[in-house]
Design a protein around this motif. Structure first.
Motif, short mmCIF file in Angstrom:
data_model
loop_
_atom_site.label_atom_id
_atom_site.label_comp_id
_atom_site.label_asym_id
_atom_site.label_seq_id
_atom_site.Cartn_x
_atom_site.Cartn_y
_atom_site.Cartn_z
N LEU A 283 -14.28 -4.92 -1.87
CA LEU A 283 -13.38 -5.25 -2.87
C LEU A 283 -13.69 -4.49 -4.13
O LEU A 283 -13.01 -4.42 -5.24
CB LEU A 283 -13.62 -6.50 -3.35
N GLY A 284 -14.91 -3.72 -4.27
CA GLY A 284 -15.38 -3.11 -5.55
C GLY A 284 -14.21 -2.22 -6.10
O GLY A 284 -14.05 -2.31 -7.31
N ILE A 285 -13.66 -1.13 -5.45
CA ILE A 285 -12.67 -0.39 -6.07
C ILE A 285 -11.41 -1.12 -6.39
O ILE A 285 -11.10 -0.66 -7.73
CB ILE A 285 -12.58 0.93 -4.93
N HIS A 286 -10.91 -1.90 -5.74
CA HIS A 286 -9.74 -2.43 -6.03
C HIS A 286 -9.85 -3.40 -7.06
O HIS A 286 -9.09 -3.71 -7.87
CB HIS A 286 -8.84 -3.16 -4.95
N TRP A 287 -11.00 -4.11 -7.04
CA TRP A 287 -11.58 -5.18 -8.36
C TRP A 287 -11.36 -4.03 -9.63
O TRP A 287 -10.91 -4.83 -10.69
CB TRP A 287 -12.76 -5.89 -8.15
N SER A 288 -11.75 -3.09 -9.74
CA SER A 288 -11.90 -2.24 -10.99
C SER A 288 -10.48 -2.09 -11.78
O SER A 288 -10.19 -2.12 -12.69
CB SER A 288 -12.67 -0.89 -10.85
N LYS A 289 -9.54 -1.99 -10.48
CA LYS A 289 -7.98 -1.52 -10.76
C LYS A 289 -7.67 -3.05 -11.34
O LYS A 289 -6.75 -2.80 -12.41
CB LYS A 289 -7.36 -1.07 -9.76
N GLU B 226 -0.65 -7.49 -5.99
CA GLU B 226 -0.11 -7.88 -4.60
C GLU B 226 0.95 -7.24 -3.97
O GLU B 226 0.79 -7.05 -2.37
CB GLU B 226 0.32 -9.34 -4.74
N ALA B 227 1.75 -6.61 -4.41
CA ALA B 227 2.85 -5.78 -3.83
C ALA B 227 1.94 -4.43 -3.16
O ALA B 227 2.60 -3.98 -2.05
CB ALA B 227 4.23 -5.28 -4.62
N GLU B 228 1.20 -4.08 -3.53
CA GLU B 228 0.48 -2.93 -3.33
C GLU B 228 -0.66 -3.24 -2.44
O GLU B 228 -0.79 -2.31 -1.24
CB GLU B 228 -0.37 -2.24 -4.46
N GLN B 229 -1.42 -4.22 -2.43
CA GLN B 229 -2.65 -4.53 -1.58
C GLN B 229 -2.66 -6.10 -1.46
O GLN B 229 -3.50 -6.79 -1.97
CB GLN B 229 -4.00 -3.98 -2.29
N PRO B 230 -2.11 -6.61 -0.63
CA PRO B 230 -1.85 -8.19 -0.44
C PRO B 230 -3.25 -8.42 0.28
O PRO B 230 -3.64 -9.84 -0.20
CB PRO B 230 -0.64 -8.19 0.40
N LEU B 231 -3.85 -7.80 0.95
CA LEU B 231 -5.02 -8.39 1.60
C LEU B 231 -6.10 -8.44 0.88
O LEU B 231 -6.96 -9.27 0.63
CB LEU B 231 -5.36 -7.32 2.72
N VAL C 158 -5.83 -8.68 -2.46
CA VAL C 158 -5.59 -9.85 -3.44
C VAL C 158 -5.66 -11.20 -2.91
O VAL C 158 -6.36 -12.03 -3.54
CB VAL C 158 -4.06 -9.96 -3.91
N ALA C 159 -5.78 -11.31 -1.59
CA ALA C 159 -5.78 -12.74 -0.72
C ALA C 159 -7.47 -13.08 -1.07
O ALA C 159 -8.04 -13.90 -1.27
CB ALA C 159 -5.32 -12.54 0.49
N ALA C 160 -8.21 -11.79 -0.73
CA ALA C 160 -9.64 -12.07 -0.65
C ALA C 160 -10.17 -12.44 -2.00
O ALA C 160 -11.21 -13.26 -2.25
CB ALA C 160 -10.23 -10.65 -0.12
#
Length: 418
Positions: A337-343, A254-259, A261-263
């Motif tokens: 969301l695909g790339i961030h979900w993988s992480k 969340e600290a890196e990508q709050p938007l 994480v909210a989604a």
């Protein structure tokens, strides 16, 4: 036997394949009587042996059934064409019935028998009514139909038409395609069953539209009745421990990508589809609901619980209109969301969990809380009740526990087991 296009005698066809299958007999040795049978449902139900078995029909020379030790049963037809012996697969016993396989074999053998013979010249009237090539018809179909599809559907169908369908039938006339052509084409997708299952409905729509345009006879759609490949549903449900790991990974990210994480949290709490959350707009937020004007199943209401409302309230810069989750590079486009979900899933040690599995998990938790399938279907926005029944098996444990408690109470009442 004539050399060009005529059927093989039954013994020649049988001997040839027995020699190729390596059963130890010479090409001149006749087949065992048990291998020449009437090919019907009884033969299909025979248990496979330890070696490849091939049965030949006693009524239609060249028509056969190949049975592998693993249980796969394939219909085929053997014929001689232009001096060469050829074998053509007709499909498996799971996909087509013995009667259908026989009709396909008979049609192919009849076609081969006529190969090379003079044909009647077309009349001028017939020449004028010739239908266009599928390649030319596809351009008109795309121009008429594509505008009615959603962008994601249009992109998927474009690949199905111009890559898969035209790649196989582009140079065939639109009125020349028959049921057998579709079945033979289906066999080429053994390694890509999902692609065939997505392409077949598009092809069927194309053929139906051709009928309405008068390019094919009414009721001649060759795609109708063609079986799709059976695939095991891809279902993955998060356990309580996995939810805990995911929650930890989301807090860390969340600290890196709050938007983002909210989604993802909104996906978790609503059971909505990924695209519905990615493209969510402020004008659709009417707490305690999301009023989606369009979705996979049309207009849809997503019901917001307290946790989902808190996620929306935590978003910065609330507006009257616009995207809830805009892309950083282009605010007019939604996030992906695909790339961030993988992480995130890798941090949670859940590498096999897809974003869509959050929707499945939402349904599984609802069932564990004794919520009926009808209500779950309403929450998920299913257009058909049959779609929700895929989760019915999840309630088996709950039902079994209820049966145990009921039977225990009855036992105590009648004094059994005390």
């Amino acid at each position: 036997m004539q050399a060009n296009g005529y059927l093989l005698p039954a013994n020649e066809a049988t001997n040839h394949v027995q020699a190729r299958s390596g059963d130890g007999r010479g090409s001149g040795e006749k087949a065992k009587p048990s291998n020449r049978v009437r090919l019907n449902g009884n033969i299909v139900r025979r248990k496979p042996g330890k070696r490849i078995q091939e049965y030949w029909d006693i009524d239609l020379p060249g028509f056969g059934l190949r049975v592998n030790p693993g249980g796969r049963r394939t219909w085929f037809v053997l014929f001689r064409q232009r001096g060469k012996l050829r074998r053509l697969s007709l499909g498996t016993s799971r996909d087509i019935t013995p009667a259908m396989a026989r009709r396909l074999a008979r049609a192919k053998l009849a076609e081969v028998a006529l190969d090379g013979l003079p044909t009647r010249r077309k009349t001028r009237a017939a020449q004028k009514s010739d239908a266009p090539l599928l390649r030319d018809y596809a351009e008109r179909f795309w121009a008429d139909y594509a505008r009615h599809w959603k962008p994601s559907t249009r992109k998927r169908n474009e690949s199905a038409i111009f890559k898969e369908i035209l790649g196989a039938f582009g140079d065939r006339r639109i009125d020349d395609l028959a049921k057998g052509d579709i079945l033979f084409w289906r066999d080429s997708f053994v390694e890509r069953p999902g692609v065939f299952n997505r392409t077949l409905p598009v092809f069927s729509v194309m053929m139906g539209y051709a009928e309405r345009l008068g390019l094919r006879p009414r009721g001649s759609n060759p795609c109708k009745g063609t079986p799709r490949y059976k695939r095991k549903p891809m279902e993955r449900f998060l356990s309580a421990h996995e939810y805990a790991r995911l929650a930890t990974a989301l807090r860390d990210y969340e600290a890196e990508q709050p938007l983002y994480v909210a989604a993802i949290r909104l996906l978790i709490f609503t059971g909505a589809r990924c695209g519905e959350i990615e493209q969510l707009r402020w004008e659709w937020v009417q707490e305690p609901r999301l009023m989606l004007p369009d979705s996979k199943t049309g207009a849809k209401i997503v019901y917001l619980n307290r946790q989902a409302i808190d996620v929306i309230a935590s978003l910065p810069d609330r507006k009257a209109t616009g995207l809830l989750f805009p892309s950083f590079r282009n605010p007019d486009k939604p996030i992906s969301l695909g790339i961030h979900w993988s992480k995130i899933r890798n941090r949670a040690a859940l590498p096999d969990v897809r974003l869509h599995d959050l929707r499945h998990s939402f349904a599984s938790v609802a069932i564990r809380n004794n919520i009926s399938l009808m209500v779950i279907g309403k929450l998920l926005g299913h257009a058909l009740a049959e779609t929700t029944t895929r989760y019915a098996h999840l309630s088996d444990e709950i039902v079994a526990d209820a049966a145990e408690r009921v039977s225990g109470s009855i036992a105590r009442l009648i004094g059994v087991g005390q």
